[in-house]
Design a protein around this motif. Structure first.
Motif, PDB file in Angstrom:
ATOM      1  N   ASP A 228       0.839  -1.195   0.000  1.00 38.96           N
ATOM      2  CA  ASP A 228       0.000   0.000   0.000  1.00 38.96           C
ATOM      3  C   ASP A 228       0.878   1.251   0.000  1.00 38.96           C
ATOM      4  OD1 ASP A 228      -2.151   1.732   0.229  1.00 38.96           O
ATOM      5  OD2 ASP A 228      -2.402   1.405   2.379  1.00 38.96           O
ATOM      6  N   GLY A 229       0.643   2.145  -0.955  1.00 32.82           N
ATOM      7  CA  GLY A 229       1.419   3.372  -1.051  1.00 32.82           C
ATOM      8  C   GLY A 229       2.574   3.317  -2.019  1.00 32.82           C
ATOM      9  N   ASP A 230       2.873   2.125  -2.551  1.00 33.02           N
ATOM     10  CA  ASP A 230       3.936   2.014  -3.539  1.00 33.02           C
ATOM     11  C   ASP A 230       3.356   2.102  -4.952  1.00 33.02           C
ATOM     12  OD1 ASP A 230       5.996   1.877  -1.742  1.00 33.02           O
ATOM     13  OD2 ASP A 230       5.980  -0.311  -1.638  1.00 33.02           O
ATOM     14  N   GLY A 231       4.237   2.110  -5.945  1.00 32.91           N
ATOM     15  CA  GLY A 231       3.826   2.293  -7.328  1.00 32.91           C
ATOM     16  C   GLY A 231       4.396   3.590  -7.878  1.00 32.91           C
ATOM     17  N   ARG A 232       4.114   3.871  -9.135  1.00 35.70           N
ATOM     18  CA  ARG A 232       4.611   5.091  -9.777  1.00 35.70           C
ATOM     19  C   ARG A 232       3.661   6.227  -9.436  1.00 35.70           C
ATOM     20  NH1 ARG A 232       4.367   3.543 -14.710  1.00 35.70           N
ATOM     21  NH2 ARG A 232       2.639   4.841 -15.386  1.00 35.70           N
ATOM     22  N   ALA A 233       4.108   7.183  -8.614  1.00 31.98           N
ATOM     23  CA  ALA A 233       3.227   8.197  -8.030  1.00 31.98           C
ATOM     24  C   ALA A 233       3.527   9.584  -8.578  1.00 31.98           C
ATOM     25  CB  ALA A 233       3.359   8.202  -6.512  1.00 31.98           C
ATOM     26  N   HIS A 234       2.456  10.347  -8.810  1.00 33.52           N
ATOM     27  CA  HIS A 234       2.574  11.736  -9.246  1.00 33.52           C
ATOM     28  C   HIS A 234       1.532  12.589  -8.525  1.00 33.52           C
ATOM     29  CE1 HIS A 234       4.801   9.763 -12.476  1.00 33.52           C
ATOM     30  NE2 HIS A 234       5.384  10.930 -12.679  1.00 33.52           N
ATOM     31  N   LEU A 235       1.945  13.796  -8.209  1.00 38.76           N
ATOM     32  CA  LEU A 235       1.092  14.758  -7.517  1.00 38.76           C
ATOM     33  C   LEU A 235       0.455  15.683  -8.538  1.00 38.76           C
ATOM     34  CD1 LEU A 235       0.161  16.107  -4.835  1.00 38.76           C
ATOM     35  CD2 LEU A 235       2.274  17.467  -4.925  1.00 38.76           C
TER      36      LEU A 235
ATOM     37  N   LEU B  24      -2.851  18.593  -8.636  1.00 40.15           N
ATOM     38  CA  LEU B  24      -3.973  19.323  -8.040  1.00 40.15           C
ATOM     39  C   LEU B  24      -4.265  18.848  -6.616  1.00 40.15           C
ATOM     40  CD1 LEU B  24      -6.395  19.462 -11.104  1.00 40.15           C
ATOM     41  CD2 LEU B  24      -4.717  21.177 -10.370  1.00 40.15           C
ATOM     42  N   GLY B  25      -3.200  18.579  -5.858  1.00 44.97           N
ATOM     43  CA  GLY B  25      -3.348  18.184  -4.465  1.00 44.97           C
ATOM     44  C   GLY B  25      -3.638  16.722  -4.254  1.00 44.97           C
ATOM     45  N   GLN B  26      -3.821  15.961  -5.327  1.00 48.26           N
ATOM     46  CA  GLN B  26      -4.086  14.530  -5.221  1.00 48.26           C
ATOM     47  C   GLN B  26      -2.871  13.749  -5.718  1.00 48.26           C
ATOM     48  OE1 GLN B  26      -7.643  13.628  -7.410  1.00 48.26           O
ATOM     49  NE2 GLN B  26      -8.802  15.326  -6.533  1.00 48.26           N
ATOM     50  N   VAL B  27      -2.765  12.508  -5.240  1.00 50.06           N
ATOM     51  CA  VAL B  27      -1.682  11.640  -5.678  1.00 50.06           C
ATOM     52  C   VAL B  27      -2.278  10.477  -6.469  1.00 50.06           C
ATOM     53  CG1 VAL B  27       0.169  10.080  -4.963  1.00 50.06           C
ATOM     54  CG2 VAL B  27      -0.150  12.264  -3.795  1.00 50.06           C
ATOM     55  N   GLY B  28      -1.889  10.385  -7.730  1.00 48.06           N
ATOM     56  CA  GLY B  28      -2.260   9.246  -8.559  1.00 48.06           C
ATOM     57  C   GLY B  28      -1.124   8.247  -8.585  1.00 48.06           C
ATOM     58  N   ARG B  29      -1.440   6.995  -8.302  1.00 48.35           N
ATOM     59  CA  ARG B  29      -0.419   5.945  -8.269  1.00 48.35           C
ATOM     60  C   ARG B  29      -0.759   4.874  -9.291  1.00 48.35           C
ATOM     61  NH1 ARG B  29      -0.208   7.402  -2.696  1.00 48.35           N
ATOM     62  NH2 ARG B  29       1.964   7.857  -2.063  1.00 48.35           N
ATOM     63  N   ALA B  30       0.142   4.638 -10.210  1.00 44.83           N
ATOM     64  CA  ALA B  30      -0.011   3.543 -11.169  1.00 44.83           C
ATOM     65  C   ALA B  30       0.482   2.259 -10.513  1.00 44.83           C
ATOM     66  CB  ALA B  30       0.773   3.830 -12.437  1.00 44.83           C
ATOM     67  N   LEU B  31      -0.386   1.248 -10.471  1.00 41.14           N
ATOM     68  CA  LEU B  31      -0.033  -0.051  -9.924  1.00 41.14           C
ATOM     69  C   LEU B  31       0.340  -1.038 -11.023  1.00 41.14           C
ATOM     70  CD1 LEU B  31      -2.890  -0.361  -7.266  1.00 41.14           C
ATOM     71  CD2 LEU B  31      -0.662   0.755  -7.046  1.00 41.14           C
ATOM     72  N   ALA B  32      -0.182  -0.804 -12.221  1.00 44.45           N
ATOM     73  CA  ALA B  32       0.167  -1.625 -13.387  1.00 44.45           C
ATOM     74  C   ALA B  32      -0.087  -0.783 -14.623  1.00 44.45           C
ATOM     75  CB  ALA B  32      -0.657  -2.912 -13.429  1.00 44.45           C
ATOM     76  N   SER B  33       0.722  -0.982 -15.647  1.00 40.62           N
ATOM     77  CA  SER B  33       0.597  -0.204 -16.870  1.00 40.62           C
ATOM     78  C   SER B  33       0.782  -1.126 -18.081  1.00 40.62           C
ATOM     79  CB  SER B  33       1.623   0.931 -16.883  1.00 40.62           C
ATOM     80  OG  SER B  33       1.403   1.808 -17.967  1.00 40.62           O
ATOM     81  N   THR B  34       0.992  -0.519 -19.222  1.00 36.98           N
ATOM     82  CA  THR B  34       1.066  -1.267 -20.474  1.00 36.98           C
ATOM     83  C   THR B  34       2.087  -2.388 -20.426  1.00 36.98           C
ATOM     84  OG1 THR B  34       0.466   0.759 -21.653  1.00 36.98           O
ATOM     85  CG2 THR B  34       1.420  -1.021 -22.957  1.00 36.98           C
ATOM     86  N   GLU B  35       3.268  -2.090 -19.912  1.00 36.77           N
ATOM     87  CA  GLU B  35       4.357  -3.068 -19.933  1.00 36.77           C
ATOM     88  C   GLU B  35       4.057  -4.265 -19.035  1.00 36.77           C
ATOM     89  OE1 GLU B  35       5.632   0.988 -20.914  1.00 36.77           O
ATOM     90  OE2 GLU B  35       4.633   0.135 -19.150  1.00 36.77           O
TER      91      GLU B  35
END
Length: 338
Positions: free
Chosen positions: A24-31, A33-44
């Motif tokens: 929980d809390g790991d993954g590719r994260a970006h901030l 507008l005050g929110q954090v979006g975390r990618a848990l899985a992507s195309t690759e």
């Protein structure tokens, strides 16, 4: 057998289709507008089947109404309160409630709780890169008290072409939140809301699975279930062509994949590429997890192999398993018991 538990997840996406575990809390994260979006899985990691993301943040303003040309977007409220707009309707989602938004449907969301979070798949894969493009890399836990970055208006404009999306005019009204039964799947690829504990539900192995999206609602691209049960297990199996993702909602879920053990607790994620043998052990008195499939199909396994559940909780004791029904379901779906 190498034993791997919740103390040893990877911190970043592996960039290839192999089994992996994110705490929980790991993954590719970006901030953004005050929110954090975390990618848990992507195309690759999914061979293009889907992206899986979480977004979390404080109560704030709604994001702009927008339309995806290709992507089916999905919201499972994990914590807090989240308002979702879709095709002129709006609901307040509480934990366990969902909203499904096919491509071409205008939608937006707003966090109302002080710590709100949703999780869900997006198909086809790739939309998670929107946050890479418009946001700022984020290494902290949860989300920051203050977002120091100004709104990236120039990047928002460029993102419309890069990600095949379109923002609605800023004076477009947001519908007031309303209530509805939200107790069934539509059986077609159109927007819908579904309350926690509603929708088709079936029992197998002493567990109850709630279908929250099938191929009928996603044009075959996605299937999704929420399963809950007491201590028990799901036998070893694999999918020859289907990608599977697991997100633990409550309890302790032990995943064995390719002979290695991984212990998932609330908020943890596991990625299962096609062809990987895996099994599950429920180690708590109540364990709940969401499973996402791309393409759709295996989400119907408990329906075809199990029995209809009239209640909204798993049974007191597991019923005997009909081996013939299980075998027939495996033959119809992309499931191979091993």
């Amino acid at each position: 057998m190498q034993q791997i538990d919740s103390m040893t997840p990877i911190r970043r996406l592996p960039g290839e289709a192999r089994p992996y575990y994110l705490a929980d809390g790991d993954g590719r994260a970006h901030l953004l507008l005050g929110q954090v979006g975390r990618a848990l899985a992507s195309t690759e990691e999914t061979n293009g089947a889907m992206s899986v993301m979480t977004a979390l943040g404080p109560a704030g303003r709604p994001i702009p109404l927008h339309v995806h040309e290709k992507e089916h977007d999905y919201f499972l409220c994990v914590r807090g309160r989240i308002q979702v707009w879709a095709d002129g309707e709006s609901r307040i989602l509480n934990p366990g409630d969902v909203a499904s938004v096919p491509a071409g449907v205008a939608h937006a969301y707003q966090f109302h709780g002080h710590y709100s979070q949703f999780m869900g798949p997006i198909a086809p894969a790739g939309w998670d890169r929107f946050f890479d493009f418009t946001g700022s890399p984020y290494e902290g836990p949860a989300y920051p008290q203050v977002d120091p970055s100004p709104p990236p208006f120039d990047k928002f404009g460029a993102a419309q072409a890069k990600f095949a999306m379109k923002y609605l005019p800023p004076d477009t009204p947001y519908a007031d939140a309303s209530d509805g039964p939200d107790d069934s799947l539509p059986g077609a690829a159109k927007p819908y809301f579904l309350k926690a504990g509603e929708g088709p539900r079936h029992t197998l192995y002493g567990q109850t699975t709630f279908q929250v999206m099938t191929g009928a609602e996603s044009n075959g691209s996605l299937g999704m279930t929420v399963t809950e049960g007491p201590k028990g297990s799901v036998p070893a199996h694999l999918h020859e062509t289907t990608y599977e993702a697991i997100f633990c909602l409550d309890g302790r879920l032990r995943v064995t994949a390719d002979g290695e053990d991984y212990l998932l607790t609330r908020g943890d994620f596991f990625s299962v590429p096609a062809g990987v043998e895996h099994s599950l052990v429920l180690e708590s008195h109540l364990t709940r997890w969401a499973t996402m499939y791309g393409p759709a199909g295996p989400e119907r396994f408990y329906e075809l192999a199990g029995t209809v559940c009239d209640e909204r909780i798993f049974p007191d004791a597991a019923a005997s398993v009909d081996a013939d029904r299980v075998a027939a379901a495996c033959d119809q779906l992309d499931i191979k018991l091993v």
